[in-house]
Design an enzyme around this catalytic site. Structure first.
Site, short mmCIF file in Angstrom:
data_model
loop_
_atom_site.label_atom_id
_atom_site.label_comp_id
_atom_site.label_asym_id
_atom_site.label_seq_id
_atom_site.Cartn_x
_atom_site.Cartn_y
_atom_site.Cartn_z
N SER A 76 -6.15 -0.28 10.78
CA SER A 76 -6.83 -1.44 10.22
C SER A 76 -8.16 -1.59 10.93
CB SER A 76 -5.99 -2.69 10.42
OG SER A 76 -6.79 -3.85 10.24
N ILE B 127 0.84 -1.20 0.00
CA ILE B 127 0.00 0.00 0.00
C ILE B 127 0.87 1.26 0.00
CG2 ILE B 127 -1.70 1.27 1.38
CD1 ILE B 127 -2.51 -1.62 2.48
N LYS C 207 -3.29 -1.35 16.30
CA LYS C 207 -4.12 -0.62 15.34
C LYS C 207 -5.17 0.22 16.08
CE LYS C 207 -1.75 -1.53 11.99
NZ LYS C 207 -1.21 -0.51 11.08
N TYR D 12 -1.55 -7.14 17.24
CA TYR D 12 -1.76 -6.34 16.02
C TYR D 12 -3.00 -5.47 16.20
CZ TYR D 12 -2.46 -5.23 11.07
OH TYR D 12 -2.64 -4.57 9.87
#
Ligand SMILES: NC(=O)c1ccc[n+]([C@@H]2O[C@H](COP(=O)([O-])OP(=O)(O)OC[C@H]3O[C@@H](n4cnc5c(N)ncnc54)[C@H](OP(=O)(O)O)[C@@H]3O)[C@@H](O)[C@H]2O)c1
Ligand SMILES: *[C@@H]1O[C@H](CO)[C@@H](O)[C@H](O)[C@H]1NC(C)=O
Ligand SMILES: *[C@@H]1O[C@H](CO)[C@@H](O)[C@H](O)[C@H]1NC(C)=O
Length: 314
Positions: A170, A48, A201, A197
């Site tokens: 995310s 990205i 985020k 994770y």
């Protein structure tokens, strides 16, 4: 035989319709020109980040790829220059798993580059292990390193306002929980990695909220972004047997990195979104987050804890 072919044709047609209507996502339609503007994209060498950097280079910006790996980054610089026809694309060394490297990057950048208009905190990782600083790697790369980076560059962003900070988070933030008593135990196993994770985020979303408060009245605005489910190298550390299931699914049903870059690009260049500073974007639209991701007391505390961890006085 004929019915088999007909069935296959229908399946393919259905897939194409589904792909373009539900999977591909919105495009950034802004034609903002960035000539004379300077941009940093962390992790801009692949996925990205690379597609975001390419788009901004096509708009004429001077683009700094802030990456940890020299060879990978220089290959991307070469590629982006060639595709965009813009030779104002350069690599600068940044390892977000090291606070020392973050400080060195900021120092070099501030000395050598007079301006900064857009900072894109894109680099991210989902794996286990500890950094040399003694933190959980996911926590340090996804949150703490970017926290320090942003803080060190903030005065320059203010000087160059109107300017923006875009943080690639995310939708996994929704599963995140922040336990201030235990922010970085060494993780083991997939479940813990996913948990860490999601937590990192969630920290991205909360950081952007608090940052927007601090930036009120400065003409520096900030946004958090969910890029979609995107087929990138983010899954490179999956075990072989997991890849067998994962790769076909990702190939068929995930967005391409070009699609995934649309909302980060939108938040970097779209005119008129300043009133949404601090908010979360999906598919080039502002989206309300779940209550635990708009808890301003937690956002404030996270800010203070992060300051202490990186050794910044407020
Ligand atoms: N892909 C998805 O479905 C998805 C969904 C939601 C959110 N995101 C978020 O989107 C962002 C970009 O991810 P991606 O999918 O494009 O992943 P990717 O292809 O794996 O790219 C990640 C980038 O981060 C860099 N990076 C990792 N550790 C670093 C470190 N210590 N210092 C500096 N750079 C580091 C990588 O550098 P190397 O090339 O050197 O490893 C790479 O450039 C991440 O924040 C990710 O969490 C992705
Ligand atoms: C990492 O995972 C452990 C176990 O799930 C959890 O206790 C800890 O708070 C997490 N840390 C971060 C930074 O997400
Ligand atoms: C912010 O932008 C507005 C409109 O351009 C301008 O009037 C104002 O002086 C700016 N504020 C700062 C602090 O730069």
């Amino acid at each position: 035989m004929v019915s088999c072919i007909a069935a296959a044709a229908i399946l393919v047609a259905l897939y194409i319709v589904t792909y373009y209507n539900f999977l591909k996502g919105a495009r950034c339609r802004s034609d903002t020109c960035l000539r004379g503007k300077t941009v940093i994209v962390t992790g801009g060498n692949t996925g990205i980040g690379k597609q975001t950097a390419l788009d901004l280079a096509r708009r004429g910006a001077r683009v700094i790829l802030a990456c940890r790996n020299k060879e990978r980054a220089e290959a991307a610089v070469f590629d982006i220059r060639k595709k965009s026809g813009n030779n104002q694309v350069v690599f600068m060394q940044l390892d977000l798993a090291s606070l020392k490297s973050v400080r060195a990057f900021a120092e070099t950048f501030l000395k050598s580059e007079p301006q900064l208009h857009i900072l894109i905190n894109n680099a991210g990782i989902g794996s286990n292990g500890k950094t040399a600083d003694g933190f959980n790697v996911v926590w340090e790369v996804n949150h703490l390193g970017h926290f320090l980076l942003t803080r060190l560059l903030l005065d320059r962003l203010k000087l160059c306002s109107p300017s923006r900070v875009v943080v690639v988070t995310s939708a996994m933030y929704r599963y995140g929980k922040i336990d201030f008593s235990n922010l970085n135990p060494p993780g083991e196993g997939l479940i813990q990695v996913l948990r860490n994770y999601s937590c990192s985020k969630l920290c991205n979303v909360l950081f952007v909220r608090e940052l927007a408060n601090c930036l009120e009245g400065t003409n520096v605005t900030c946004y958090s972004v969910h890029p979609g489910a995107v087929n990138t190298e983010v899954f490179r550390q999956l075990k072989c047997w997991m890849k067998v299931f994962f790769v076909p699914v990702a190939t068929l049903f995930f967005q391409t990195p070009v699609d995934g870059a649309q909302t980060p690009i939108y938040c970097a260049v779209q005119e008129g979104i300043e009133k949404f500073s601090g908010r979360y974007f999906v598919d080039c639209k502002v989206r309300e987050v779940l209550p635990h991701a708009r808890d301003d007391a937690v956002a404030r505390k996270l800010w203070e804890v992060s300051e202490r961890m990186v050794g910044l006085g407020s």
